[in-house]
Enzyme design. Structure first.
Site, PDB file in Angstrom:
ATOM      1  N   HIS A 398       0.910  -1.380   0.164  1.00 33.07           N
ATOM      2  CA  HIS A 398      -0.106   0.063   0.088  1.00 33.07           C
ATOM      3  C   HIS A 398       0.791   1.288   0.066  1.00 33.07           C
ATOM      4  O   HIS A 398       0.618   2.293  -0.710  1.00 33.07           O
ATOM      5  CB  HIS A 398      -0.973   0.139   1.335  1.00 33.07           C
ATOM      6  CG  HIS A 398      -2.040  -0.906   1.088  1.00 33.07           C
ATOM      7  ND1 HIS A 398      -2.536  -1.667   1.863  1.00 33.07           N
ATOM      8  CD2 HIS A 398      -2.842  -1.195   0.001  1.00 33.07           C
ATOM      9  CE1 HIS A 398      -3.799  -2.481   1.543  1.00 33.07           C
ATOM     10  NE2 HIS A 398      -3.752  -1.857   0.431  1.00 33.07           N
ATOM     11  N   ARG A 490     -10.406  26.419  -9.524  1.00 30.82           N
ATOM     12  CA  ARG A 490     -11.365  26.680  -8.471  1.00 30.82           C
ATOM     13  C   ARG A 490     -10.834  27.763  -7.564  1.00 30.82           C
ATOM     14  O   ARG A 490      -9.865  27.190  -6.516  1.00 30.82           O
ATOM     15  CB  ARG A 490     -11.879  25.465  -7.809  1.00 30.82           C
ATOM     16  CG  ARG A 490     -12.515  24.395  -8.734  1.00 30.82           C
ATOM     17  CD  ARG A 490     -12.998  23.314  -8.026  1.00 30.82           C
ATOM     18  NE  ARG A 490     -14.209  22.529  -8.616  1.00 30.82           N
ATOM     19  CZ  ARG A 490     -13.812  21.407  -9.023  1.00 30.82           C
ATOM     20  NH1 ARG A 490     -12.719  20.876  -8.972  1.00 30.82           N
ATOM     21  NH2 ARG A 490     -14.710  20.597  -9.607  1.00 30.82           N
ATOM     22  N   ARG A 537     -11.316  30.386 -12.638  1.00 29.60           N
ATOM     23  CA  ARG A 537     -12.836  30.515 -12.515  1.00 29.60           C
ATOM     24  C   ARG A 537     -13.219  31.559 -11.339  1.00 29.60           C
ATOM     25  O   ARG A 537     -12.902  31.562 -10.497  1.00 29.60           O
ATOM     26  CB  ARG A 537     -13.451  29.144 -12.367  1.00 29.60           C
ATOM     27  CG  ARG A 537     -15.180  29.294 -12.060  1.00 29.60           C
ATOM     28  CD  ARG A 537     -15.582  27.785 -12.036  1.00 29.60           C
ATOM     29  NE  ARG A 537     -15.432  27.323 -10.783  1.00 29.60           N
ATOM     30  CZ  ARG A 537     -16.060  26.276 -10.276  1.00 29.60           C
ATOM     31  NH1 ARG A 537     -16.645  25.479 -11.215  1.00 29.60           N
ATOM     32  NH2 ARG A 537     -15.835  25.982  -9.054  1.00 29.60           N
ATOM     33  N   GLU A 634     -22.933  24.787 -17.269  1.00 27.59           N
ATOM     34  CA  GLU A 634     -23.267  24.062 -16.252  1.00 27.59           C
ATOM     35  C   GLU A 634     -24.928  24.078 -15.967  1.00 27.59           C
ATOM     36  O   GLU A 634     -25.501  23.069 -15.107  1.00 27.59           O
ATOM     37  CB  GLU A 634     -22.759  24.442 -14.836  1.00 27.59           C
ATOM     38  CG  GLU A 634     -21.337  24.333 -15.034  1.00 27.59           C
ATOM     39  CD  GLU A 634     -20.815  25.328 -13.834  1.00 27.59           C
ATOM     40  OE1 GLU A 634     -20.186  24.518 -12.748  1.00 27.59           O
ATOM     41  OE2 GLU A 634     -20.863  26.468 -13.826  1.00 27.59           O
TER      42      GLU A 634
HETATM   43  C1  PEP Z   1     -18.854  21.228 -12.613  1.00 23.96           C
HETATM   44  O1  PEP Z   1     -19.931  21.436 -12.203  1.00 23.96           O
HETATM   45  O2  PEP Z   1     -18.722  20.404 -13.076  1.00 23.96           O
HETATM   46  C2  PEP Z   1     -17.526  21.823 -12.170  1.00 23.96           C
HETATM   47  C3  PEP Z   1     -16.516  21.437 -12.761  1.00 23.96           C
HETATM   48  O3  PEP Z   1     -17.901  22.732 -11.099  1.00 23.96           O
HETATM   49  P1  PEP Z   1     -17.801  22.331  -9.474  1.00 23.96           P
HETATM   50  O4  PEP Z   1     -17.623  21.021  -9.314  1.00 23.96           O
HETATM   51  O5  PEP Z   1     -16.838  23.245  -8.971  1.00 23.96           O
HETATM   52  O6  PEP Z   1     -19.076  22.713  -9.207  1.00 23.96           O
HETATM   53 MG    MG Z   2     -19.936  23.480 -11.114  1.00 23.99          MG
END
Ligand code: PEP
Ligand code: MG
Length: 758
Positions: A398, A490, A537, A634
């Protein structure tokens, strides 16, 4: 469902039974010989924690710790485990467990039959995540009282120091990781070990088998250097047999308890597996791989002449190894010790010998950690080391898996590194060939650079393969994969780690500090990838996550934060924050980081795009002219209205399939009760994806994906067929995704050529 038999589980039940439990169910259903058993589900653990009322106290201990302070981490772990072990289990759950155990005893025709009790952790948002080796396993448990006692110990082991560390490092929220417990009839193995159905370092189609005497724990824990065998899967030819000196084994004493004993002298250097047994194992490996459709990491055991599979899981760390690593060690000094290459790459540094867990603190950044055997407890210190060398252990134990996952070069099974290597001396190790050389390599810079790119396949694809990055600390590792850029940075994590709500900076009149916090963190990522593009983002702050930040008290309490005040809709209500973000990116552009683009999340109407662009212009940063400006798709509305967005003007689009799936199917991605209805491959989701990609291609707008679907090779294959321009994946999936993309592109070319010939 709190307790479920293997027969009633399959591989899609990871959210219920954890990876281990779901796989045992799948294998049972596929007719592969597996000792019988049942799973005490993740929901049972949740039920126990809720009924005992201990969630808050556990989480508040976790909130306070600094994971890099090894001693504090261990103390917190002990405190939490004590709370769990001392809390009562609900009576109905106790009755269920007794009933299933007694039924198992009847089935195998033994009173108080011996079982193995294994933990199987699962993450709510990412059930396929690997938590290998972080929780406990207990062998030879017998009688219902003992079974219940050890199930509780498994629950407690979710809070072992190494498990807490791993989750923090990999950004898993503690409260969203659950644990299922597998209770399985013991295989009283005469010989046992592990098998990878391909070479885990190179992906080559061979069965890589490690075996030793007695129970498999000796191999899995790294207590022994096992025999190592390689079998060519095409023709079952045995291409390598390395017999090692197997000093210890686990076996049963007269009470049926497993004990570590010395291997009898005459057996130590005896070969464990015969040619026939190797072929039988290889055949089983082929069946398992064919059944799952991907390379697998398995644990097997022979009891008398009967072969059993104890466990199977996908190999999480497959990467391609650059051939240059072969030559990188040619100019180095004498070989000091030899072992097995467990994690490829070159590393130089000072030797620090660790013989006891208390000594972990002496490992400082860049040291070479040398220890008797690598165990999961050492992960926090391994993370600081530039390379790892062990006396014992095999390439499939592991801790070796973890070192590959951490991307740290590692040599295991050297036999004598702790006595041969000198404390504080400089060495260089080659984690592919399994060699440790004297001295710090002259070409260290070059060697380390090679180590950093071990995951980078020498595959050129037209469709770019990028990385998702959340933590600035992870940027370097992501960049070292050779990814073509960051398809999603992010911002939320960056704010969460600052500990202060962005709204508080504004309320306190500290805009400049907010701008600097963002700019400083983003710069780390932009630097690691420069000149490759990084798509920043803008903040997608769900109220429930930001409530815990300093200044977050005023966050509204929403019924469903997933459908609530987040993404660009929230930022347009709080334009001061959005403007600070734009100013931070502008500042970085002025410092030369012109590789950063801006991407807005969760848009439902083109009007929002217009307003966001206007705010950016307002601070003197012109979208499209000064900076690439794009958006995420999204919400189904955005996918359906993509033409209108394109008319407003946009440089790129990225599919956020995590949200697109939840909004198309009305399935809250954070709600385990509906998790089985969540599928990115639902035809409606796939139609929206295909439509968006095709519309973007027609308009000459770049289209990418950054949701989890972009890390799933068989979905990526379809996206390439649709004409996607880039795919952004998790770091550990990049090598696999790149291969898939290359194959899909070649197929398109080949199909077109064949058509022309018709
Ligand atoms: C998604 O919604 O696919 C995305 C990449 O954003 P998050 O997961 O941060 O909402
Ligand atoms: Mg998202």
């Amino acid at each position: 469902m709190y307790v479920v038999k293997f027969e009633d589980l399959n591989k899609s039940d990871i959210g219920i039974a954890g990876g281990k439990g779901a796989n045992l169910g799948e294998l049972t259903q596929a007719g592969i010989p597996v000792p019988p058993g049942f799973v005490v589900t993740a929901q049972a653990y949740e039920y126990f924690m809720d009924e005992a009322g201990i969630n808050d106290s556990v989480m508040s201990i976790l909130d306070e710790i600094d994971i890099n302070d090894t001693k504090a981490l261990q103390a917190a772990s002990e405190e939490i485990k004590k709370i769990i072990v001392e809390s009562p289990i609900p009576e109905d759950l106790v009755l269920f467990i007794r009933e299933y155990y007694n039924e198992l005893c009847q089935r195998v025709g033994e009173d108080d039959t011996d079982v193995a009790i294994r933990s199987s952790a699962t993450a709510e948002d990412l059930p396929e995540a690997s938590f290998a080796g972080q929780q406990d396993t207990f062998l030879h448990v017998s009688g219902d009282d003992e079974v219940i006692e050890y199930i509780r110990k498994c629950w407690a082991s979710l809070f072992e120091a190494r498990a807490i560390f791993y989750r923090e490092e990999n950004n898993f929220e503690h409260s969203k990781v659950y644990i299922a417990v597998v209770v399985q009839k013991m295989a009283n193995a005469d010989k046992a070990g592990v098998m990878f159905t391909v070479n885990p370092s190179t992906g080559e189609e061979i069965a890589l088998i490690e075996g030793s005497w007695g129970l498999g724990e000796a191999v899995v824990s790294g207590d022994v250097t096992p025999d190592n065998y390689q079998v060519d899967k095409k023709n079952n030819e045995i291409i390598n047999v390395t017999i090692s000196d197997k000093k210890v084994m686990y076996t049963n004493d007269e009470n049926g308890t497993s004990v570590k004993v010395d291997v009898p002298e005459n057996q130590r250097k005896e070969r464990v597996l015969s040619d026939d047994e190797l072929i039988e194992l290889t055949e089983m490996g082929k069946t398992v791989q064919a059944h799952y459709g991907e390379p697998m990491d398995t644990e097997w055991a022979f009891e008398k002449d009967m072969l059993f599979l104890l466990q199977a899981r996908p190999i999480t760390t497959l990467g391609d190894v650059e051939e240059e690593t072969q030559d990188a060690s040619s100019d180095l000094g004498d070989v000091l010790v030899r072992g097995l290459g467990a994690s490829p790459g070159m590393a130089s540094g000072k030797v620090k010998i660790v013989l006891d867990i208390d000594e972990l603190d002496k490992i400082k950044d860049g040291d070479i950690m040398v220890t008797t055997m690598t165990t999961p407890d050492m992960v926090p210190a391994m993370r600081r080391a530039s390379g790892i060398v062990t006396d014992e252990g095999g390439v499939t134990c592991h801790a070796s898996i973890i070192s590959r996952e951490l991307g740290i070069p590692c040599v295991v099974g050297t036999g004598d590194a702790t006595t041969t290597l000198e404390e504080n001396s400089g060495v260089t190790l080659d984690g592919k060939k399994g060699l440790v050389f004297e001295g710090i390599s002259e070409t260290k810079e070059e060697a380390v650079a090679v180590a950093g790119t071990v995951e980078a396949a020498p595959i050129i694809t037209v469709t770019e393969v990028k990385a998702n990055v959340s933590m600035p600390e992870a940027a370097e590792k992501a960049a070292a994969t050779g990814a073509d850029g960051v398809g999603l940075l992010r911002t939320e994590h960056l704010m969460l780690t600052s500990g202060i709500h962005p709204g508080k900076f504004i309320a306190d009149g500290k805009e400049d500090e907010l701008i600097d916090t963002i700019a400083d963190n983003v710069q780390i990522v932009a630097d690691a990838f420069y000149p490759r593009p990084v798509w920043y983002r803008t903040l997608d702050a769900p109220t429930d996550e930001f409530i815990t930040l300093e200044g977050g008290e005023n966050e509204p309490r929403e019924h469903n934060p997933m459908l609530g005040w987040r993404g660009i809709r929230r930022e347009l209500d709080q334009p001061e924050i959005l403007k600070c973000e734009f100013k931070a990116i502008k500042k970085l552009h002025e410092k030369g980081y012109t590789n950063i683009g801006i991407m807005i999340p969760l848009s439902q109407s083109p009007e929002e795009l217009k307003q966001a662009k206007a705010l950016c212009s307002e601070i003197g940063f012109e979208p499209h002219k000064d900076v690439d400006f794009g958006m995420m798709v999204e919400i189904p509305a955005a996918a359906i209205m993509i033409d209108e967005y394109i008319k407003v003007g946009i440089d790129f689009v990225s599919l956020g399939t995590n949200d697109l799936t939840q909004y198309t199917l009305a399935v809250d991605r954070n709600n385990e009760f509906v998790a089985k209805h969540y599928s990115e491959e639902h035809p409606a989701v796939m139609k929206l994806i295909e439509r968006t990609i095709r519309k973007c291609a027609e308009a000459g707008v770049k289209c990418s994906i950054c949701g989890q679907a972009g890390s799933v090779p068989h979905i990526v294959e379809k996206l390439v067929e649709f004409g996607i321009s880039s795919v952004s994946s998790n770091t550990d999936a990049i090598a696999d995704v790149r291969k898939t993309v290359a194959r899909a592109e070649q197929k398109i070319i080949l199909d077109a050529a064949r058509k022309r010939l018709e």
